[in-house]
Design a protein around this motif. Sequence first.
Motif, short mmCIF file in Angstrom:
data_model
loop_
_atom_site.label_atom_id
_atom_site.label_comp_id
_atom_site.label_asym_id
_atom_site.label_seq_id
_atom_site.Cartn_x
_atom_site.Cartn_y
_atom_site.Cartn_z
N PHE A 34 37.48 46.56 38.22
CA PHE A 34 37.88 45.17 38.43
C PHE A 34 36.67 44.27 38.53
N LEU A 35 35.69 44.70 39.31
CA LEU A 35 34.53 43.85 39.54
C LEU A 35 33.65 43.76 38.30
N ARG A 37 34.81 43.91 35.27
CA ARG A 37 35.54 43.02 34.38
C ARG A 37 35.39 41.58 34.80
N SER A 38 35.36 41.37 36.11
CA SER A 38 35.22 40.01 36.61
C SER A 38 33.82 39.47 36.35
N SER A 40 31.65 38.16 37.69
CA SER A 40 31.36 37.38 38.89
C SER A 40 32.65 36.77 39.35
N VAL A 41 32.91 36.89 40.64
CA VAL A 41 34.14 36.32 41.16
C VAL A 41 34.07 34.81 41.11
N THR A 53 29.93 43.15 43.49
CA THR A 53 29.47 43.81 42.28
C THR A 53 29.38 45.31 42.42
N GLN A 284 43.61 41.18 40.34
CA GLN A 284 43.21 41.69 39.04
C GLN A 284 44.38 41.67 38.06
N GLY A 288 43.08 38.53 36.60
CA GLY A 288 41.91 39.11 35.98
C GLY A 288 40.66 39.01 36.82
N THR A 289 40.40 37.83 37.37
CA THR A 289 39.23 37.62 38.22
C THR A 289 39.63 36.83 39.47
N THR A 291 37.98 34.31 40.50
CA THR A 291 37.81 32.91 40.14
C THR A 291 39.12 32.29 39.69
N ARG A 292 39.82 32.99 38.82
CA ARG A 292 41.07 32.45 38.29
C ARG A 292 42.14 32.39 39.36
#
Length: 314
Positions: A34-35, A37-38, A40-41, A53, A284, A288-289, A291-292
């Motif tokens: 997950f991290l 793929r992200s 950066s959050v 990370t 996730q 996905g992240t 941030t989103r």
Amino acid sequence: MPVTAKTCPAPSRHLACTSVLASQFAACPSRRTFLKRSASVLLVSGVSSPLLTACGGGNLDSEQGETPRLASVENFRDVGGAAAGYPTVDGKQMRRGVFFRANVLTLSVADQTAMEKLGVASVYDLRTPGEIARTGDILPRGAVSQTLNVLGVRDFVAPAFDSAAAAAAFMESQARDYVTGSAQRASFGALLRQIADGAGVQLFHSSAGKDRAGWIAALLQSIANVPLDVIMQDYLLSNVYLAQAIRSQKATLRAQDGDALAAIQEPMLGVQEGFLQAGFDQVQASYGTMTRYLTQGLGVSESTIDSLRSQLVI
């Protein structure tokens, strides 16, 4: 395995549990995926360092510093951690004395004075109207209170369970609802926006200070770039701070319902790693992240995230 009073007997020494908990996060491929793929959050202006990370984190100090232990509000603590503050993945640390978390504010006179000395100016009550009606807050003098009904229902009433596994699954579903539920997203987003713009020391709380308050604390620590394992350790500390209350609740349940039914209800009394992980996994799956989730799910602007991070990090 949650942190318990047995593994970490005193909250003032809670960060000595780091070595005990480290083994729990030695292998976490789903989180690592997950991290990665992200990336950066928080890929927003002014926030370019990776968040969460790795599964590992920095060394934590074992002293509580100036945060008082409140006898009447057991799960009261600083979101920024202890001593110098929680470390971040980019070599900084969280600022303490800005945001506090708690369970319901049943403040004694002495604890009310202690909280006033911290300068608490705003209190955000995340409970339902029914919970508030049963147990109202005793506010620090001078503090302004606001309610945000995170669950969006009149009252919180847990369903009947036929096993402890079912009770734990319910708690995981509650954490996933923090990510997917419209009422939850609206309230959590409003809270983040308001504390970003708020003046003075701010406190948020739920009934036990472990679930709704625990999720917001995890989000703030995420925004600050605190490593995932440290966020998880802080989340699990509710089992330490609430140890006496949990023992009392278990004794009451055994007296009322018998040992078997009390054992079924036990997951509701504390926190487990899987509860918080369910929330992160849902972030996730849905966004996905992080941030989103923050921007699209909670409606928090990038400038608000920047503002929060500047308050959270030294």
